[in-house]
Design a protein around this motif. Structure first.
Motif, PDB file in Angstrom:
ATOM      1  N   VAL A   1       0.843  -1.195   0.000  1.00 56.17           N
ATOM      2  CA  VAL A   1       0.000   0.000   0.000  1.00 56.17           C
ATOM      3  C   VAL A   1       0.878   1.244   0.000  1.00 56.17           C
ATOM      4  CG1 VAL A   1      -1.744   1.303   1.287  1.00 56.17           C
ATOM      5  CG2 VAL A   1      -1.841  -1.207   1.249  1.00 56.17           C
ATOM      6  N   TYR A   2       0.683   2.084  -1.009  1.00 57.80           N
ATOM      7  CA  TYR A   2       1.423   3.346  -1.085  1.00 57.80           C
ATOM      8  C   TYR A   2       0.505   4.486  -0.643  1.00 57.80           C
ATOM      9  CZ  TYR A   2       3.730   7.418  -3.256  1.00 57.80           C
ATOM     10  OH  TYR A   2       4.299   8.633  -3.495  1.00 57.80           O
ATOM     11  N   LEU A   3       0.844   5.077   0.491  1.00 59.64           N
ATOM     12  CA  LEU A   3       0.093   6.232   0.994  1.00 59.64           C
ATOM     13  C   LEU A   3       0.694   7.476   0.373  1.00 59.64           C
ATOM     14  CD1 LEU A   3      -0.344   5.524   4.806  1.00 59.64           C
ATOM     15  CD2 LEU A   3      -2.087   5.530   3.038  1.00 59.64           C
ATOM     16  N   LYS A   4      -0.012   7.998  -0.608  1.00 57.14           N
ATOM     17  CA  LYS A   4       0.561   9.101  -1.378  1.00 57.14           C
ATOM     18  C   LYS A   4       0.175  10.460  -0.798  1.00 57.14           C
ATOM     19  CE  LYS A   4       1.025  10.497  -6.134  1.00 57.14           C
ATOM     20  NZ  LYS A   4       0.543  10.338  -7.492  1.00 57.14           N
ATOM     21  N   VAL A   5       1.160  11.210  -0.347  1.00 61.18           N
ATOM     22  CA  VAL A   5       0.927  12.604   0.052  1.00 61.18           C
ATOM     23  C   VAL A   5       2.053  13.457  -0.563  1.00 61.18           C
ATOM     24  CG1 VAL A   5      -0.151  12.054   2.297  1.00 61.18           C
ATOM     25  CG2 VAL A   5       2.254  12.563   2.219  1.00 61.18           C
ATOM     26  N   SER A   6       1.760  14.702  -0.808  1.00 63.65           N
ATOM     27  CA  SER A   6       2.783  15.566  -1.400  1.00 63.65           C
ATOM     28  C   SER A   6       3.847  15.898  -0.345  1.00 63.65           C
ATOM     29  CB  SER A   6       2.156  16.860  -1.915  1.00 63.65           C
ATOM     30  OG  SER A   6       1.682  17.616  -0.827  1.00 63.65           O
ATOM     31  N   ASP A   7       5.035  16.266  -0.799  1.00 62.87           N
ATOM     32  CA  ASP A   7       6.113  16.637   0.117  1.00 62.87           C
ATOM     33  C   ASP A   7       5.657  17.795   1.004  1.00 62.87           C
ATOM     34  OD1 ASP A   7       7.410  14.857  -1.470  1.00 62.87           O
ATOM     35  OD2 ASP A   7       8.896  16.259  -2.278  1.00 62.87           O
ATOM     36  N   ARG A   8       4.940  18.725   0.380  1.00 67.00           N
ATOM     37  CA  ARG A   8       4.455  19.911   1.085  1.00 67.00           C
ATOM     38  C   ARG A   8       3.525  19.564   2.239  1.00 67.00           C
ATOM     39  NH1 ARG A   8       2.259  25.426  -1.374  1.00 67.00           N
ATOM     40  NH2 ARG A   8       0.800  25.521   0.331  1.00 67.00           N
ATOM     41  N   GLU A   9       2.564  18.676   1.937  1.00 67.44           N
ATOM     42  CA  GLU A   9       1.598  18.260   2.968  1.00 67.44           C
ATOM     43  C   GLU A   9       2.325  17.544   4.113  1.00 67.44           C
ATOM     44  OE1 GLU A   9      -1.646  18.608   3.448  1.00 67.44           O
ATOM     45  OE2 GLU A   9      -2.080  17.010   4.909  1.00 67.44           O
ATOM     46  N   ALA A  10       3.290  16.668   3.759  1.00 64.93           N
ATOM     47  CA  ALA A  10       4.025  15.926   4.791  1.00 64.93           C
ATOM     48  C   ALA A  10       4.808  16.874   5.685  1.00 64.93           C
ATOM     49  CB  ALA A  10       4.947  14.906   4.144  1.00 64.93           C
ATOM     50  N   LEU A  11       5.475  17.837   5.084  1.00 65.11           N
ATOM     51  CA  LEU A  11       6.261  18.801   5.865  1.00 65.11           C
ATOM     52  C   LEU A  11       5.352  19.616   6.784  1.00 65.11           C
ATOM     53  CD1 LEU A  11       8.828  20.026   3.206  1.00 65.11           C
ATOM     54  CD2 LEU A  11       9.397  19.050   5.437  1.00 65.11           C
TER      55      LEU A  11
END
Ligand code: AMP
Length: 181
Positions: free
Chosen positions: A104-114
């Motif tokens: 399962v790949y939980l895809k979030v943008s770098d921006r959202e993660a930061l």
């Protein structure tokens, strides 16, 4: 069932891993957690792990494979598990032959993660400096993205939008692994 969770730091892997563990009745384990435990030991291995982790780099494939394999041989993981944080490189994926059902790949943008990480309240982790987090994202794009392609090619990848609510993400994962509805 043997599941793997992949995503950058802040994607929600441990939240979803724990929910899945409860729902499916199989244990959740994370290599990040295992390494953080080992980093506390005053041994040469402990010191090596601490240094590499705090800089945001990956532990060597050889050491990682050795440690993960040893863990998964424990009886509690015999009937399945949810593994978070491994494999993170193509070498790890290729060496890991463990009858994985889905990745399962939980895809979030770098921006959202930061953004999420800067508001996280467990900010007592030594390896969570901004420099280390940035380095980890860079390492993910460089080394772990190819792992996604590897599992996509063999039909095991389930890609989920990790930016929706916890419940929505959870339902999408369940659907993706054939346990929805
Ligand atoms: P995580 O909590 O998954 O972000 O992992 C924290 C740190 O542990 C990473 O930045 C790496 O230094 C190390 N680590 C975790 N999993 C792996 C892996 N599969 N291979 C190499 N290093 C890892």
């Amino acid at each position: 069932m043997k599941l793997i969770l992949i995503g950058i730091q802040g994607a929600g892997k441990s939240t979803q891993g724990n929910l899945l563990s409860e729902k499916l009745g199989i244990p959740y384990l994370s290599t990040g957690h295992i390494f953080r435990e080992l980093a506390r030991e005053k041994t040469s291995l402990g010191r090596y792990i601490k240094e590499v982790m705090n800089a945001g780099y990956l532990i060597s494939d050889e050491k990682t494979l050795q440690i993960v394999t040893e863990y998964l041989h424990r009886p509690e993981y015999e009937n399945g598990y949810i593994l978070d944080g491994f494999p993170r490189t193509i070498a790890q994926a290729e060496a890991f032959k463990n009858g994985i059902d889905k990745v399962v790949y939980l895809k979030v943008s770098d921006r959202e993660a930061l953004w999420r990480l800067s508001y996280r309240d467990d900010n007592n982790r030594q390896d969570e400096t901004l420099t280390a987090i940035r380095k980890r994202i860079e390492q993910f794009n460089l080394l772990t993205k190819p792992v996604l392609d590897y599992y996509r090619k063999i039909g095991k990848l389930v890609e989920v939008n990790g930016e929706s609510s916890i419940e929505e993400v959870f339902q999408s994962i369940l659907e993706g692994i054939g346990k929805g509805g």
